[in-house]
Design a protein around this motif. Structure first.
Motif, mmCIF file in Angstrom:
data_model
loop_
_atom_site.group_PDB
_atom_site.id
_atom_site.type_symbol
_atom_site.label_atom_id
_atom_site.label_comp_id
_atom_site.label_asym_id
_atom_site.label_seq_id
_atom_site.Cartn_x
_atom_site.Cartn_y
_atom_site.Cartn_z
ATOM 1 N N ARG A 21 0.822 -1.217 0.000
ATOM 2 C CA ARG A 21 0.000 0.000 0.000
ATOM 3 C C ARG A 21 0.854 1.266 0.000
ATOM 4 N NH1 ARG A 21 -2.418 3.421 3.834
ATOM 5 N NH2 ARG A 21 -1.467 2.239 5.527
ATOM 6 N N ARG A 22 1.854 1.336 0.862
ATOM 7 C CA ARG A 22 2.643 2.567 0.961
ATOM 8 C C ARG A 22 3.438 2.822 -0.319
ATOM 9 N NH1 ARG A 22 7.942 1.621 2.014
ATOM 10 N NH2 ARG A 22 8.540 -0.509 2.577
ATOM 11 N N GLU A 55 0.935 4.013 -2.998
ATOM 12 C CA GLU A 55 0.528 5.394 -2.751
ATOM 13 C C GLU A 55 1.657 6.374 -3.070
ATOM 14 O OE1 GLU A 55 -1.198 5.644 1.137
ATOM 15 O OE2 GLU A 55 -2.921 4.398 0.575
ATOM 16 N N ARG A 69 0.963 12.126 -9.773
ATOM 17 C CA ARG A 69 -0.130 13.097 -9.651
ATOM 18 C C ARG A 69 0.018 14.282 -10.603
ATOM 19 N NH1 ARG A 69 -2.015 16.583 -4.256
ATOM 20 N NH2 ARG A 69 -2.783 18.342 -5.431
ATOM 21 N N TYR A 87 -9.748 5.408 -5.780
ATOM 22 C CA TYR A 87 -8.642 5.174 -4.844
ATOM 23 C C TYR A 87 -7.601 6.283 -4.945
ATOM 24 C CZ TYR A 87 -4.986 2.643 -2.299
ATOM 25 O OH TYR A 87 -4.025 2.276 -1.386
ATOM 26 N N VAL A 137 -6.060 9.311 -2.249
ATOM 27 C CA VAL A 137 -4.652 9.414 -1.863
ATOM 28 C C VAL A 137 -4.071 10.764 -2.255
ATOM 29 C CG1 VAL A 137 -2.335 8.497 -2.301
ATOM 30 C CG2 VAL A 137 -4.257 6.929 -1.985
ATOM 31 N N ASP A 154 -10.718 12.317 0.146
ATOM 32 C CA ASP A 154 -11.740 11.282 -0.015
ATOM 33 C C ASP A 154 -13.124 11.905 0.121
ATOM 34 O OD1 ASP A 154 -12.708 8.807 -0.481
ATOM 35 O OD2 ASP A 154 -11.843 7.869 1.301
ATOM 36 N N ARG A 202 -6.060 -2.486 -6.101
ATOM 37 C CA ARG A 202 -4.640 -2.189 -6.326
ATOM 38 C C ARG A 202 -4.239 -2.462 -7.768
ATOM 39 N NH1 ARG A 202 -3.841 -4.782 -1.190
ATOM 40 N NH2 ARG A 202 -3.107 -6.642 -2.290
#
Length: 216
Positions: free
Chosen positions: A68-69, A72, A79, A156, A160, A164, A182
């Motif tokens: 997960r980390r 992200e 981004r 999702y 991040v 949210d 994922r």
């Protein structure tokens, strides 16, 4: 129609920022490490099992995954390419590049334009290659709509990279397992990075061929 020197300077600055960011962030992006050794296709592991009658069937499919980390972190790195207000927003970089090379050269970039516009639109990733396989009635998309991997991924990613909200959280709750979420994110980020790499390579080509000057 020629663009003004002030507009050209802004376009060149945007492109230089994009090239610097891609060179700085992409070589170590964990999504790239999930690709096949040659090419830009994500690696999948398929296990075949004998059926005892001379035929074989798929018994297992292992899809690329990240902790997960790490996932992200990859989202944060990417981004800038899909956030509309960022200098490196991919459609804006493409527009700046085409403005600088002129209309005749820009007309020859149809495939690149189609790729970028297919992957990023209106500040979101939109290049669905799979669907969740569940017909959701309360996923925020309306009755009878399948939840596509682009929607799953953006729900999702949005949480991040930005913030949210209850509607997005509800749609994610309708996806039965976290591995699906994922994988959807990985697929979408890989498509984004691929489009950025193609744009980067084309810019480098045109600089070398003297279609484009970035040092003015």
């Amino acid at each position: 129609m020629a663009i003004s020197e002030s507009a050209a300077a802004i376009h060149r600055a945007r492109i230089r920022t994009f090239l610097e960011r891609v060179a700085d962030r992409f070589p170590d992006n964990p999504i790239i490490a999930l690709r096949e050794k040659y090419g830009r296709t994500l690696g999948l592991v398929i296990t075949w099992e004998s059926q005892g009658d001379g035929t074989f069937a798929v018994s297992d499919l292992e899809t690329p995954d990240l902790e997960r980390r790490i996932l992200e972190s990859a989202i944060v790195d990417c981004r800038a390419l899909f956030a509309q207000k960022d200098t490196c927003y991919l459609p804006s970089v493409l527009k700046a590049y085409k403005s600088l090379v002129g209309p005749e050269r820009a007309r020859k970039l149809t495939d690149l334009s189609q790729l970028v516009n297919a992957v990023v639109r209106d500040g979101r990733l939109t290049s669905p290659v799979m669907y969740s396989g569940r017909l959701e009635e309360d996923n925020g998309l309306g009755p009878g709509r399948l939840l596509g991997d682009d929607q799953i991924a953006m729900d999702y990613i949005y949480g991040v990279a930005f913030h949210d909200d209850p509607e997005r959280a509800q749609r994610l709750a309708n996806v039965s397992d976290t591995a699906t979420v994922r994988f959807a994110v990985i697929v979408q980020l890989n498509q984004l990075i691929y489009a950025a790499e193609c744009l980067r390579d084309q810019i480098h080509h045109d600089v070398k061929a003297r279609y484009l000057r970035l040092d003015e």
